[in-house]
Design a protein around this motif. Structure first.
Motif, PDB file in Angstrom:
ATOM      1  N   UNK A  56       1.094  -0.848  -0.264  1.00 53.74           N
ATOM      2  CA  UNK A  56       0.119   0.351  -0.068  1.00 53.74           C
ATOM      3  C   UNK A  56       0.974   1.493  -0.188  1.00 53.74           C
ATOM      4  N   UNK A  57       0.536   2.415  -1.193  1.00 53.12           N
ATOM      5  CA  UNK A  57       1.733   3.331  -0.849  1.00 53.12           C
ATOM      6  C   UNK A  57       0.166   4.298  -0.847  1.00 53.12           C
ATOM      7  N   UNK A  58       0.077   5.703   0.334  1.00 50.49           N
ATOM      8  CA  UNK A  58      -0.241   6.486   0.696  1.00 50.49           C
ATOM      9  C   UNK A  58       0.370   8.169   0.379  1.00 50.49           C
ATOM     10  N   UNK A  59      -0.282   8.998  -0.281  1.00 47.98           N
ATOM     11  CA  UNK A  59       0.347   9.951  -0.240  1.00 47.98           C
ATOM     12  C   UNK A  59      -1.054  10.964   0.685  1.00 47.98           C
ATOM     13  N   UNK A  60      -0.280  11.012   1.766  1.00 50.52           N
ATOM     14  CA  UNK A  60      -0.580  12.508   2.658  1.00 50.52           C
ATOM     15  C   UNK A  60      -0.875  13.801   2.472  1.00 50.52           C
ATOM     16  N   UNK A  61       0.432  14.035   1.634  1.00 52.25           N
ATOM     17  CA  UNK A  61       0.796  15.995   1.146  1.00 52.25           C
ATOM     18  C   UNK A  61       0.013  16.211  -0.094  1.00 52.25           C
ATOM     19  N   UNK A  62      -1.035  14.972  -0.686  1.00 50.03           N
ATOM     20  CA  UNK A  62      -1.797  16.080  -1.830  1.00 50.03           C
ATOM     21  C   UNK A  62      -0.604  15.802  -3.004  1.00 50.03           C
ATOM     22  N   UNK A  63       1.328  15.829  -2.587  1.00 47.10           N
ATOM     23  CA  UNK A  63       2.402  16.345  -3.474  1.00 47.10           C
ATOM     24  C   UNK A  63       1.881  15.265  -4.776  1.00 47.10           C
ATOM     25  N   UNK A  64       1.964  14.681  -5.033  1.00 49.41           N
ATOM     26  CA  UNK A  64       2.000  12.683  -5.629  1.00 49.41           C
ATOM     27  C   UNK A  64       2.919  12.075  -5.131  1.00 49.41           C
ATOM     28  N   UNK A  65       3.901  12.297  -4.539  1.00 53.89           N
ATOM     29  CA  UNK A  65       4.628  11.130  -3.511  1.00 53.89           C
ATOM     30  C   UNK A  65       4.401  10.353  -2.598  1.00 53.89           C
ATOM     31  N   UNK A  66       4.513   9.693  -2.919  1.00 58.15           N
ATOM     32  CA  UNK A  66       3.222   7.611  -2.423  1.00 58.15           C
ATOM     33  C   UNK A  66       4.577   7.686  -1.356  1.00 58.15           C
ATOM     34  N   UNK A  67       4.142   6.932  -0.296  1.00 55.78           N
ATOM     35  CA  UNK A  67       5.213   6.450   0.377  1.00 55.78           C
ATOM     36  C   UNK A  67       4.635   5.168   0.885  1.00 55.78           C
ATOM     37  N   UNK A  68       6.069   4.025   1.083  1.00 57.70           N
ATOM     38  CA  UNK A  68       5.127   2.616   1.167  1.00 57.70           C
ATOM     39  C   UNK A  68       4.448   3.314   2.639  1.00 57.70           C
ATOM     40  N   UNK A  69       3.187   2.597   3.092  1.00 59.59           N
ATOM     41  CA  UNK A  69       2.324   2.621   4.725  1.00 59.59           C
ATOM     42  C   UNK A  69       2.751   1.325   4.987  1.00 59.59           C
ATOM     43  N   UNK A  70       2.766   1.794   6.443  1.00 50.57           N
ATOM     44  CA  UNK A  70       3.134   0.890   7.278  1.00 50.57           C
ATOM     45  C   UNK A  70       1.935  -0.139   8.211  1.00 50.57           C
ATOM     46  N   UNK A  71       1.171   0.581   7.971  1.00 49.79           N
ATOM     47  CA  UNK A  71      -0.174   0.147   8.636  1.00 49.79           C
ATOM     48  C   UNK A  71      -1.634   0.556   7.573  1.00 49.79           C
ATOM     49  N   UNK A  72      -2.515   0.612   7.565  1.00 45.03           N
ATOM     50  CA  UNK A  72      -3.448   0.657   6.774  1.00 45.03           C
ATOM     51  C   UNK A  72      -3.933   2.391   7.296  1.00 45.03           C
ATOM     52  N   UNK A  73      -4.047   1.970   8.591  1.00 44.60           N
ATOM     53  CA  UNK A  73      -4.381   3.910   9.071  1.00 44.60           C
ATOM     54  C   UNK A  73      -3.570   4.319   8.617  1.00 44.60           C
ATOM     55  N   UNK A  74      -2.717   4.745   7.840  1.00 46.19           N
ATOM     56  CA  UNK A  74      -1.575   6.082   6.936  1.00 46.19           C
ATOM     57  C   UNK A  74      -2.339   6.568   5.989  1.00 46.19           C
ATOM     58  N   UNK A  75      -3.646   5.728   5.564  1.00 50.00           N
ATOM     59  CA  UNK A  75      -4.626   6.894   4.275  1.00 50.00           C
ATOM     60  C   UNK A  75      -6.188   6.888   5.177  1.00 50.00           C
ATOM     61  N   UNK A  76      -6.263   7.146   6.386  1.00 45.36           N
ATOM     62  CA  UNK A  76      -6.957   7.465   7.009  1.00 45.36           C
ATOM     63  C   UNK A  76      -7.131   9.336   7.407  1.00 45.36           C
ATOM     64  N   UNK A  77      -7.513  10.002   6.744  1.00 48.20           N
ATOM     65  CA  UNK A  77      -7.759  11.623   6.444  1.00 48.20           C
ATOM     66  C   UNK A  77      -8.584  12.324   8.084  1.00 48.20           C
ATOM     67  N   UNK A  78      -8.995  11.013   8.465  1.00 49.91           N
ATOM     68  CA  UNK A  78      -9.793  11.140   9.934  1.00 49.91           C
ATOM     69  C   UNK A  78      -9.405  10.864  11.126  1.00 49.91           C
ATOM     70  N   UNK A  79      -8.147  10.065  11.203  1.00 53.44           N
ATOM     71  CA  UNK A  79      -7.485   9.284  12.239  1.00 53.44           C
ATOM     72  C   UNK A  79      -7.051  10.514  13.652  1.00 53.44           C
TER      73      UNK A  79
END
Length: 564
Positions: free
Chosen positions: A198-221
């Motif tokens: 799973x790759x997540x882009x939390x900054x919206x810059x297009x630079x996805x990183x490998x997620x260590x947890x499924x919660x990393x993509x949760x914007x409402x965490x």
């Protein structure tokens, strides 16, 4: 007065000429000196330019090799290869290393194109085109995984994030996510099956990183009472648990209502991340790299081994080629495996023809094990490996590598050999095999290593024997004539053992020793000769066959052996 005037005039002229000459010379000398100085300056300037150009070339070369190892192959080069490359001193060595690096990974060395290298650079170009953000695409996590393992079998893409219904194994419930992608590989060699990344882009810059947890993509965490899992909605767990354990893949009681997939276990996740950080497994292992290239190699202890090649006819255009590799057990390292001391040797061989094309190859593992009580005796013995390949007539070369798995000691053997063409109807023989053991199979399975017809023949690759051993002699004779009176072959066969051209022993073959078979057009000659009466030293043996039906005589080449 007039007379005196004319007398002084030449003197005055001479004086004026001298004054003029001196003044001219005083003008010319500084000019010449300036010219010589300018010439020296030009030479120095030219030398400086040459030196500058040389340094520029060296810098370009240095930057090329640095870019090659830091960019081109950064994700696929092994740590061992990187250390070797960094230890090289000359550009010639580096060029040889690079050539061998790609050669080891070439799926088909017999073609002009290295498919692996072509695919690798295509992957880099694809990564740079599709995954570039603030950094080049090849540097990103998605780019790295794509370059290392290729295109995934499936991609689940959420480029804008937004509303997301969690699957059961993530706790259920709805939330809003950052942009993310899930890559799925059916199988990755060296990593495993059913690989999900799973790759997540939390900054919206297009630079996805490998997620260590499924919660990393949760914007409402981190938003209170928003994006709750079903367990959290029911008050069975708290979002604080997910935040506290999020780095380990959602610990605590997050999934209390649902069963968790095995691959979502925090330790499985960490193991996957570790495996994904390693360079892809080299499909054509280190032994092949050593065997198939003349590259600078790291220093290693040499493992002594002996190679023996024997040739036996199958048809006119097919010859059974027997390769025997022998090692002293005392040179091997034994480790305890399941209570038994065991040594393991990797063997790789490539056979090429005169054009350099690969004709055959084989790779195998030889193990040697003893009980702890028998280890001391076993280490005084030898380990022998045999492989038989059918080759057409021609000239060949074999590159063979043996490596002790436990110690890393390696040996390389290279030799050329000729596979003869056996002419139809012509009296001929196989090579003369000196064997450490010959025994009848007595109806046992007529296949496997060391099996020749109805006999098990173990060649002695070093041709070294002890006085308490027996010398095994084995060979085949082809196209023997048939006596029309008896309808059987009629041949006189004699083994001759000599030392320094002096005959030590003659043995007539009568076919009654239980090993030989001389009743057919293809004879099998096999015999054991006790060596207890042989003094230590070197001997040679040859066999003479006189075919009475064809009125032909053939004598084998002398084979040398040593009695210790």
């Amino acid at each position: 007065m007039q007379h005196r005037f004319f007398e002084r005039t030449p003197a005055r002229c001479i004086a004026l000429f001298l004054i003029f000459t001196l003044s001219l010379s005083s003008f010319a000398l500084p000019s010449f000196g300036a010219f010589a100085q300018d010439e020296k300056q030009d030479k120095k300037s030219e030398e400086r330019e040459k030196e500058k150009a040389k340094k520029s070339q060296e810098e370009k070369a240095k930057s090329f090799y640095k870019r090659w190892i830091d960019e081109d192959v950064s994700w696929i080069i092994t740590n061992e290869e990187r250390k070797i490359f960094n230890s090289l001193k000359t550009d010639e060595e580096r060029e040889q290393f690079i050539e061998g690096f790609w050669y080891r990974r070439d799926p088909d060395p017999d073609t002009d194109v290295n498919e692996y290298r072509e695919e690798h650079y295509q992957r880099i170009a694809y990564a740079n085109e599709h995954y570039t953000s603030g950094i080049p695409g090849w540097k990103t996590d998605r780019g790295r995984i794509y370059i290392m393992f290729g295109k995934p079998d499936e991609i689940e893409s959420h480029p804008s994030g937004g509303s997301y219904d969690r699957p059961a194994w993530e706790g259920g419930g709805s939330t809003s996510t950052y942009p993310f992608e899930v890559w799925w590989y059916r199988y990755i060699e060296g990593v495993g099956s059913d690989v999900e990344i799973e790759f997540v882009d939390p900054t919206g810059s297009g630079e996805y990183h490998i997620a260590r947890s499924p919660d990393e993509k949760d914007a409402l965490l981190y938003t209170p009472n928003a994006g709750l899992t079903l367990s959290e909605q029911l008050g069975l767990t708290s979002k604080a648990d997910r935040i506290a354990y999020g780095g380990l893949g959602g610990g605590g009681q997050t999934n209390q209502l649902f069963s968790q997939r095995a691959k979502d276990n925090p330790f499985e996740k960490l193991d996957l991340l570790y495996k994904l950080s390693r360079p892809p497994k080299v499909k054509f292992n280190d032994l092949k790299g050593i065997a198939e290239s003349d590259l600078p190699k790291p220093s290693f202890d040499v493992l002594s081994a002996a190679l023996n090649i024997n040739l036996l006819r199958v048809t006119d255009t097919a010859v059974m080629t027997s390769f025997t590799v022998e090692m002293e057990n005392q040179d091997l390292v034994y480790k305890d495996i399941g209570g038994l001391p065991q040594a393991a040797i990797n063997i790789y061989a490539k056979i090429t023809n005169v054009s350099g094309r690969r004709a055959r190859m084989f790779e195998d593992v030889v193990t040697s094990s003893f009980t702890p009580e028998a280890l001391a005796i076993g280490q005084q013995q030898k380990s022998t490996y045999n492989n038989i390949i059918v080759l057409p007539p021609g000239n060949y070369k074999i590159d063979l590598v043996v490596r002790d798995v436990n110690s890393g000691r390696t040996g390389v053997l290279r030799t050329g050999f000729t596979v003869p063409k056996y002419e139809e109807g012509k009296l001929s023989t196989s090579t003369l095999i000196l064997a450490s053991r010959i025994e009848p199979l007595n109806g046992r399975l007529l296949s496997g290593r060391f099996v020749l017809g109805s006999l098990k023949v173990i060649p002695n690759a070093t041709a070294e024997f002890k006085q308490d051993q027996t010398l095994g002699i084995y060979m085949q004779v082809y196209n023997v004539g048939i006596d029309m009176a008896t309808l059987r072959p009629s041949a006189d066969i004699e083994y001759v053992i000599s030392q320094k051209s002096k005959v030590v022993m003659r043995i007539k073959e009568d076919g009654k020793n239980g090993f030989s078979s001389i009743n057919r057009q293809q004879m099998t000659l096999a015999r054991l000769v006790p060596l207890k009466d042989f003094k230590p030293g070197f001997y040679d043996v040859q066999v003479t066959i006189k075919d009475n039906a064809l009125n032909q005589t053939i004598t084998t080449d002398k084979e040398v052996f040593q009695v210790k």
